[in-house]
Design a protein around this motif. Structure first.
Motif, PDB file in Angstrom:
ATOM      1  N   CYS A 125      30.363 -12.200 -47.497  1.00 45.85           N
ATOM      2  CA  CYS A 125      28.924 -12.345 -47.281  1.00 45.85           C
ATOM      3  C   CYS A 125      28.162 -11.555 -48.331  1.00 45.85           C
ATOM      4  CB  CYS A 125      28.523 -11.866 -45.891  1.00 45.85           C
ATOM      5  SG  CYS A 125      26.753 -11.891 -45.653  1.00 45.85           S
ATOM      6  N   LEU A 126      28.686 -10.382 -48.684  1.00 42.56           N
ATOM      7  CA  LEU A 126      28.029  -9.608 -49.733  1.00 42.56           C
ATOM      8  C   LEU A 126      28.988  -9.078 -50.775  1.00 42.56           C
ATOM      9  CD1 LEU A 126      26.665  -6.071 -48.746  1.00 42.56           C
ATOM     10  CD2 LEU A 126      28.733  -7.052 -47.807  1.00 42.56           C
TER      11      LEU A 126
ATOM     12  N   ASN B  25      24.195 -15.858 -44.909  1.00 38.92           N
ATOM     13  CA  ASN B  25      22.743 -15.961 -44.782  1.00 38.92           C
ATOM     14  C   ASN B  25      21.959 -15.769 -46.067  1.00 38.92           C
ATOM     15  OD1 ASN B  25      22.989 -13.076 -45.087  1.00 38.92           O
ATOM     16  ND2 ASN B  25      23.612 -13.082 -42.936  1.00 38.92           N
TER      17      ASN B  25
ATOM     18  N   HIS C 227      30.891  -3.388 -43.660  1.00 45.54           N
ATOM     19  CA  HIS C 227      30.457  -3.914 -44.956  1.00 45.54           C
ATOM     20  C   HIS C 227      31.525  -3.813 -46.036  1.00 45.54           C
ATOM     21  CE1 HIS C 227      26.564  -3.949 -43.060  1.00 45.54           C
ATOM     22  NE2 HIS C 227      26.027  -4.474 -44.135  1.00 45.54           N
TER      23      HIS C 227
ATOM     24  N   HIS D  84      26.591  -6.640 -36.012  1.00 41.34           N
ATOM     25  CA  HIS D  84      25.776  -7.573 -35.224  1.00 41.34           C
ATOM     26  C   HIS D  84      26.611  -8.549 -34.392  1.00 41.34           C
ATOM     27  CE1 HIS D  84      22.864  -5.693 -37.634  1.00 41.34           C
ATOM     28  NE2 HIS D  84      23.198  -6.333 -38.732  1.00 41.34           N
TER      29      HIS D  84
ATOM     30  N   ASP E 287      20.178  -2.061 -41.159  1.00 45.66           N
ATOM     31  CA  ASP E 287      20.643  -3.335 -41.699  1.00 45.66           C
ATOM     32  C   ASP E 287      19.635  -4.416 -41.328  1.00 45.66           C
ATOM     33  OD1 ASP E 287      23.444  -4.666 -42.689  1.00 45.66           O
ATOM     34  OD2 ASP E 287      22.214  -6.009 -41.465  1.00 45.66           O
TER      35      ASP E 287
ATOM     36  N   HIS F 254      19.793  -7.561 -40.873  1.00 45.74           N
ATOM     37  CA  HIS F 254      20.146  -8.626 -39.922  1.00 45.74           C
ATOM     38  C   HIS F 254      20.230  -8.163 -38.472  1.00 45.74           C
ATOM     39  CE1 HIS F 254      21.120 -10.545 -43.746  1.00 45.74           C
ATOM     40  NE2 HIS F 254      20.539 -11.549 -43.146  1.00 45.74           N
TER      41      HIS F 254
ATOM     42  N   SER G 110      30.645 -13.947 -41.671  1.00 47.49           N
ATOM     43  CA  SER G 110      29.353 -13.236 -41.630  1.00 47.49           C
ATOM     44  C   SER G 110      28.750 -13.143 -40.232  1.00 47.49           C
ATOM     45  CB  SER G 110      28.308 -13.857 -42.570  1.00 47.49           C
ATOM     46  OG  SER G 110      27.557 -14.841 -41.897  1.00 47.49           O
ATOM     47  N   CYS G 111      27.745 -12.274 -40.127  1.00 50.19           N
ATOM     48  CA  CYS G 111      27.085 -12.063 -38.838  1.00 50.19           C
ATOM     49  C   CYS G 111      26.257 -13.271 -38.432  1.00 50.19           C
ATOM     50  CB  CYS G 111      26.226 -10.807 -38.883  1.00 50.19           C
ATOM     51  SG  CYS G 111      24.963 -10.836 -40.169  1.00 50.19           S
TER      52      CYS G 111
ATOM     53  N   ILE H 273      31.797  -6.806 -37.400  1.00 49.08           N
ATOM     54  CA  ILE H 273      30.454  -6.750 -37.979  1.00 49.08           C
ATOM     55  C   ILE H 273      29.514  -6.234 -36.896  1.00 49.08           C
ATOM     56  CG2 ILE H 273      28.605  -8.038 -39.100  1.00 49.08           C
ATOM     57  CD1 ILE H 273      30.699 -10.152 -39.866  1.00 49.08           C
TER      58      ILE H 273
ATOM     59  N   CYS I 233      32.447  -7.883 -43.103  1.00 48.96           N
ATOM     60  CA  CYS I 233      31.387  -8.651 -43.770  1.00 48.96           C
ATOM     61  C   CYS I 233      31.953  -9.494 -44.912  1.00 48.96           C
ATOM     62  CB  CYS I 233      30.327  -7.709 -44.327  1.00 48.96           C
ATOM     63  SG  CYS I 233      29.459  -6.803 -43.042  1.00 48.96           S
TER      64      CYS I 233
ATOM     65  N   ARG J  16      25.012 -12.348 -54.991  1.00 50.36           N
ATOM     66  CA  ARG J  16      25.276 -11.824 -53.653  1.00 50.36           C
ATOM     67  C   ARG J  16      26.780 -11.834 -53.341  1.00 50.36           C
ATOM     68  NH1 ARG J  16      23.098  -9.059 -49.087  1.00 50.36           N
ATOM     69  NH2 ARG J  16      24.181  -9.813 -47.264  1.00 50.36           N
TER      70      ARG J  16
HETATM   71  S1  SF4 Z   1      24.489 -10.076 -43.586  1.00 55.69           S
HETATM   72 FE1  SF4 Z   1      26.552 -10.022 -44.311  1.00 55.69          FE
HETATM   73  S2  SF4 Z   1      26.736  -7.949 -45.085  1.00 55.69           S
HETATM   74 FE2  SF4 Z   1      24.954  -7.931 -43.749  1.00 55.69          FE
HETATM   75  S3  SF4 Z   1      25.745  -7.359 -41.747  1.00 55.69           S
HETATM   76 FE3  SF4 Z   1      25.788  -9.570 -41.857  1.00 55.69          FE
HETATM   77  S4  SF4 Z   1      27.844 -10.054 -42.504  1.00 55.69           S
HETATM   78 FE4  SF4 Z   1      27.492  -7.930 -42.994  1.00 55.69          FE
END
Ligand code: SF4
Lengths: 194, 471
Positions: B413-414, B432, B66, B112, B131, B133, B349-350, B110, B410, B438
């Motif tokens: 993504c955040l 996502n 992250h 995931h 998390d 996701h 991102s994931c 990441i 990540c 965000r």
């Molecule tokens: S949503 Fe974004 S911040 Fe959360 S695990 Fe997936 S890539 Fe990382």
């Protein structure tokens, strides 16, 4: 965990749907490794202007909501990220109970682990409460987990809560201790399943 | 013995209930626990305070994702608080004897993305991570869901969780997708249809011929965003595609054990007459590429559409939400989606930073240049994805076009690391969540597929890639 039995307090309103945990506590404050001190960051981007001054347009900054311990809001509160920093921040800011027509699952679950009570009420009761708070500035509500009622001047609503969760909250029980009472069963499961 | 028909969820659930007292949640056994730096420090601290150990360190895997900078890994991390969090995870893994895929690991990425690519994610297992996701892993027919930090601590201490059984929601996806329309468009369309709370309290099982044809990467994209529909988890029954993906991966069963595992996995799909609490049917044979216009992942429309008029929504609460979303996004009702001016493009991102996603994006831009009006970046989901992409020369396609090519994490993504939007910037993003702020305070996110993002980078605005790819 601190038990939750009953609270009486001021109600602040946040009239928005789908309030996500990114708003409740923005990511820049998730880097800390403690559980405490997140209240100052609650709704940071909404509550404060870019220069750090309070945003007068944000509901929670209204003077009549100062010191509120109950938050009244709308559908799907706490959606998005699983961050437990969200209930930590709400609690640290002073909210002990949240009233909404619906909550996101992970957030709902996280509240109970921190001695906080999310109360789910039917849509029309939530709307009535919004009106009631608007019409009675400074009035207080009582959230009573023991009797499962929400009451205030001229109103009383019963609410539902899972009996197991209720019990844990009333007694301030810690889930890990509860699970470890079944150590023998866990060991048995492990020896069967490798 | 009576043979009650069961769903995929029922089968995995029943097999993992360690114990259940009447009127109480089940004690559910967790086969696999993934840990990352942001939601774990307080859990390890809790263990230390209570004098507890990690019950099954060998079922626990950690990585940093992250917070990590995505620039050159040999440079020091400049943000002291980020560094402390990353270092804390390192120390905790050492103290509690947990395997860590750290910043210097060839398997970092990441959480995931690396679970599946290392073969840690397997059908029939229960898997959790702090998390939301975590739903991604359900693509393998795994019961996988996100938990809070208290539950991370609970799993570390007991390898179990107290869980009430969720309801089941079947989403049947039917039809041959048009060229240029992807798994990302399918899931955005599903969320647009059932709403961001349409799956609350449920585990979604995605079924139907469209899902059956999807690759594992595509299935992961779909399951990944189940949480954006409010669901606890998303699942897809394992099949030949699943077995082929898992086979041979480092942490997957090998040889005879793999065969035994497949025999078990074959028993997992929902029985034909199993019943779901609810079923939703979705037809996708004429689906258009989807673009989000607002501040939650249900605020989505066709690329051929326009920014909706808030007054067109059915009730006052939705009208108000749409009004405030448009205000935040700086968009006028009626503006064609293709005329939204973009400043940034983020492929990562994931949801969409696996090798197939990068291939899809690279295919669109080969030999073209990023529009001079915007900045574009690609952040591979993992070090493995990055190496594979470099082997295939995708990195050169991106960099020659003018994309930044980064290390895995990540990232934007955040925006916990230095990659963030400036206030007011519009970003085409393969991530996502388009929540306010965000990707950076005041930043305006538009969720799209990798191919849509890639073409947006070239054109400077969204384009209907169904037509574009014909050129
Ligand atoms: S949503 Fe974004 S911040 Fe959360 S695990 Fe997936 S890539 Fe990382």
């Amino acid at each position: 965990m601190e038990p939750f039995v009953k609270i009486k307090g001021l109600v602040a309103t946040l009239d928005r749907v789908n309030v996500d945990t990114d708003q409740i506590i923005p990511k820049q404050f998730l880097k800390r490794i403690e559980k405490t001190g997140y209240g100052q960051f609650l709704f940071f981007d909404w509550r404060l202007n870019e220069d750090g001054s309070p945003n007068p347009d944000f509901e929670l900054n209204a003077p009549q909501f100062k010191g509120a311990s109950i938050l009244l809001t709308r559908d799907n509160f706490g959606c998005g990220s699983s961050r437990e920093h969200a209930p930590w921040a709400l609690l640290d800011y002073g909210f002990h109970s949240i009233l909404a027509p619906s909550f996101a699952d992970i957030f709902y679950n996280n509240c109970f682990k921190n001695g906080m009570l999310p109360v789910q009420l039917p849509q029309d009761q939530i709307s009535d409460l919004f009106e009631w708070v608007g019409a009675n500035p400074g009035a207080q509500l009582t959230v009573d987990l023991e009797s499962q009622t929400l009451s205030g001047d001229s109103l009383e609503y019963p609410f539902e809560v899972d009996p197991f969760r209720r019990d844990c909250l009333l007694k301030g029980l810690n889930d890990i201790d509860l699970t470890l009472q079944y150590e023998e069963q866990i060991r048995e499961y492990e020896s069967k399943n490798g | 013995m009576s043979k009650e028909p069961k769903t995929l969820l029922d089968k995995i659930w029943d097999r993992h209930v360690v114990h259940q007292e009447p009127g109480q949640p089940a004690i559910l056994y967790i086969d696999c626990h993934l840990v990352h730096e942001v939601t774990s420090a307080q859990a390890f601290e809790g263990l230390r305070l209570a004098g507890r150990k990690v019950r099954r360190p060998n079922l626990t895997y950690a990585t940093v994702d992250h917070n990590v900078p995505t620039w050159d890994r040999s440079l020091p991390i400049t943000d002291a608080i980020s560094k402390l969090q990353i270092d804390t995870l390192g120390k905790n893994c050492k103290e509690f004897e947990i395997q860590l895929f750290g910043l210097d690991s060839p398997n970092q990425g990441i959480v995931h993305v690396i679970g599946p690519e290392l073969g840690i994610t397997q059908p029939g297992k229960t898997l959790v991570c702090g998390d939301s996701h975590t739903s991604t892993h359900g693509a393998f027919g795994t019961l996988a869901f996100g938990v809070g930090t208290s539950e991370v601590e609970h799993v570390l201490a007991t390898q179990c969780l107290l869980q009430s059984k969720p309801r089941s929601l079947q989403i049947q996806v039917q039809g041959q997708l048009p060229t240029g329309v992807t798994a990302k468009d399918v899931i955005l369309y599903i969320i647009r249809t059932i709403g961001t709370d349409g799956g609350t309290g449920c585990v979604i099982e995605y079924t139907g011929d469209t899902i059956g044809r999807f690759t594992m990467e595509e299935r992961m994209t779909v399951c990944n965003m189940s949480i954006e529909a409010g669901a606890r988890a998303g699942m897809i029954a394992p099949d030949e595609t699943t077995y082929a993906y898992v086979e041979g991966r480092s942490y997957a069963p090998q040889g005879k054990e793999f065969q035994d595992a497949v025999d078990y996995w074959k028993t997992l799909p929902s029985d034909p007459d199993a019943s779901f609490d609810r079923t939703v049917e979705v037809e996708v044979s004429s689906l258009a590429p989807q673009v989000s216009w607002g501040t939650n992942p249900g605020m989505v429309t066709d690329v051929t559409g326009t920014v909706p008029d808030p007054e067109s929504f059915a009730d006052e609460t939705s009208r108000r939400a749409a009004r405030s979303a448009l205000e935040y996004m700086g968009l006028q009702p009626g503006l064609p989606i293709t005329e939204i001016k973009l400043d940034r493009v983020f492929i990562g991102s994931c949801t969409n930073a696996r090798i197939e996603d990068l291939r899809a994006a690279a295919r669109m831009i080969q030999g073209r240049k990023v529009s001079s009006s915007l900045q574009a970046m690609v952040v591979p989901g993992s070090q493995q994805v990055k190496r594979q992409a470099e082997k295939e020369g995708l990195d050169r396609i991106f960099t020659e076009a003018g994309f930044d090519w980064r290390e895995s994490g990540c990232s934007m993504c955040l925006g916990m690391n230095p990659d963030i939007l400036s206030p007011g910037q519009h970003c085409a993003s393969t991530s996502n969540r388009n929540f306010e702020g965000r990707q950076g305070r005041g930043g305006r996110t538009h969720l799209v597929s990798p191919a849509m993002a890639a073409v947006a980078a070239i054109e400077g605005h969204f384009t209907d890639i169904r037509q574009w790819s014909d050129n």
